[in-house]
Motif scaffolding. Structure first.
Motif: not given
Length: 425
Positions: A68-76, A365-370, A54-57
């Protein structure tokens, strides 16, 4: 011409007379009418290994050519804006299953990205200025080339055990000569032209436990070159410092949660602060910082995420998202709610105005738990079946007043404000 050139030299090479002329050409955006979505990105952020990414900013570049978009997978992810600045049909797009286009550049960090920021004089016409800085967990500050994705240099801070310690917040000073970084109860200042481990360190916690304690999670400089620096802390305080010697001027109290975002008004007279799990953005008068001027509501009571807000280029309105997927617009002169629109069916954790176009970007986005079932295999457990407007980035175009629309379009074409993504790629 001599006076203009001297004034431009004092302002870091910017001709403020020209800037004033450009400011008068900015379109007046209509917030009484909901904007329409022009571009949408979601599918490329999801992979089989990480379907819950998910996106963080996100943040626009200073020249407006890209964001520039930052995501939870440590990628910009870096996206250049389309040449026409909008969609092809002029009516917007729904939530498509396919992305409008792919990212031009991916920068992968080794750990979670705490903060990132653009060089303040970045321009695609000058490749030397096309850089942005990042701070990640257990890593030094990295300075990346936004054209090639190469790492240009690092700025390293060490703790008492001579181990690298990560900055929780970073920002360039208005001159673009130094990087200010927030740590735990301290600020470290790096010379941009001297990478390595050389820095100046200032403690924000004075003797007798006075000052500002806790993790310094966000910082912002006054846009009027007044020399003031605002620093937010997870200790629910915002400190106002002098940029030249980091002298503490005063501390603002009133946020119910840890401060996660601070931003000055365009004239530098007001400061806006937002906190974690705090439903209000607080407005402070820098000339009389005793009481809160007013509060702006947003739905952030139940989320630990940072929710970034932004002020339009004209400085009259503020936009902010929330966990309800709505974007709210407020009149900063009165503090009254103006309008709102549904930007996502997910938490809108960042809203950012384009530097000069009647455009804005949102990330959600936010973290989801299945919950796994005993009868299902691992692949099915990870299939979250997210909708197109969840964990995504969207670009929005605002309507402008009719008398200014044609004038602004001519200005945009004549000055080539659109990005040249094909040339850069």
């Amino acid at each position: 011409m001599g006076e203009e050139e001297a004034l431009a030299e004092e302002n870091g090479g910017l001709n403020m007379v020209d800037a004033g002329e450009k400011a008068s050409s900015w379109p007046t955006m209509r917030f009484d009418v909901s904007p329409y979505r022009t571009h949408h990105f979601s599918k490329q952020f999801r992979t089989a290994r990480n379907p819950n990414n998910f996106l963080k900013g996100l943040k626009w570049s200073p020249d407006g050519s890209c964001f520039l978009a930052s995501s939870e997978d440590n990628t910009l992810s870096l996206f250049y804006t389309p040449q026409d600045g909008g969609d092809s049909n002029g009516y917007g797009v729904p939530n498509p299953e396919e992305d409008s286009y792919g990212a031009s550049l991916l920068v992968k960090e080794g750990e979670s990205v705490y903060d990132f920021c653009w060089y303040p004089y970045m321009s695609v016409s000058d490749p030397l200025t096309c850089v942005f800085a990042t701070s990640t967990r257990d890593h030094p500050i990295h300075l990346w080339d936004s054209s090639s994705g190469e790492l240009r240099c690092t700025y390293r801070a060490y703790d008492a055990m001579d181990e690298i310690t990560a900055a929780f917040s970073i920002g360039f000073n208005p001159d673009g000569t130094k990087i200010f970084a927030g740590y735990n109860s301290s600020i470290r200042v790096f010379d941009l032209h001297r990478p390595g481990r050389d820095f100046e360190q200032y403690s924000t916690l004075q003797k007798k436990k006075e000052g500002q304690a806790g993790i310094l999670s966000t910082l912002a400089f006054s846009p009027t070159n007044s020399g003031m620096l605002a620093v937010g802390s997870y200790g629910q305080t915002t400190g106002i410092y002098r940029e030249d010697n980091m002298e503490l001027l005063y501390v603002l109290h009133g946020q119910e949660g840890g401060v996660t975002h601070v931003q000055f008004s365009k004239d530098g007279n007001y400061l806006y602060t937002g906190g974690r799990k705090d439903p209000y953005i607080l407005c402070w008068d820098m000339r009389k910082s005793v009481e809160i001027v007013y509060k702006l509501y947003r739905a952030t009571d139940n989320t630990n995420q940072r929710v970034f807000f932004d002020i339009e280029p004209c400085g009259r309105h503020l936009g902010t998202g929330g966990e309800d997927g709505l974007v709210h617009m407020y009149d900063l002169q009165t503090g009254n709610w103006v309008s709102g629109y549904q930007a996502s069916s997910d938490t809108v954790n960042a809203f950012s105005f384009h530097p000069y176009l009647p455009t804005a970007a949102t990330s959600s986005g936010h973290r989801r738990f299945s919950i796994p079932d005993d009868d299902d295999d691992g692949d099915k457990n990870n299939d979250l079946q997210l909708k197109a407007d969840e964990n995504c980035v969207s670009l929005w175009s605002f309507y402008v007043t009719s008398e200014e629309k044609s004038t602004f379009n001519e200005y945009a074409i004549d000055n080539n404000v659109a990005s040249k993504s094909e040339e850069i790629a």
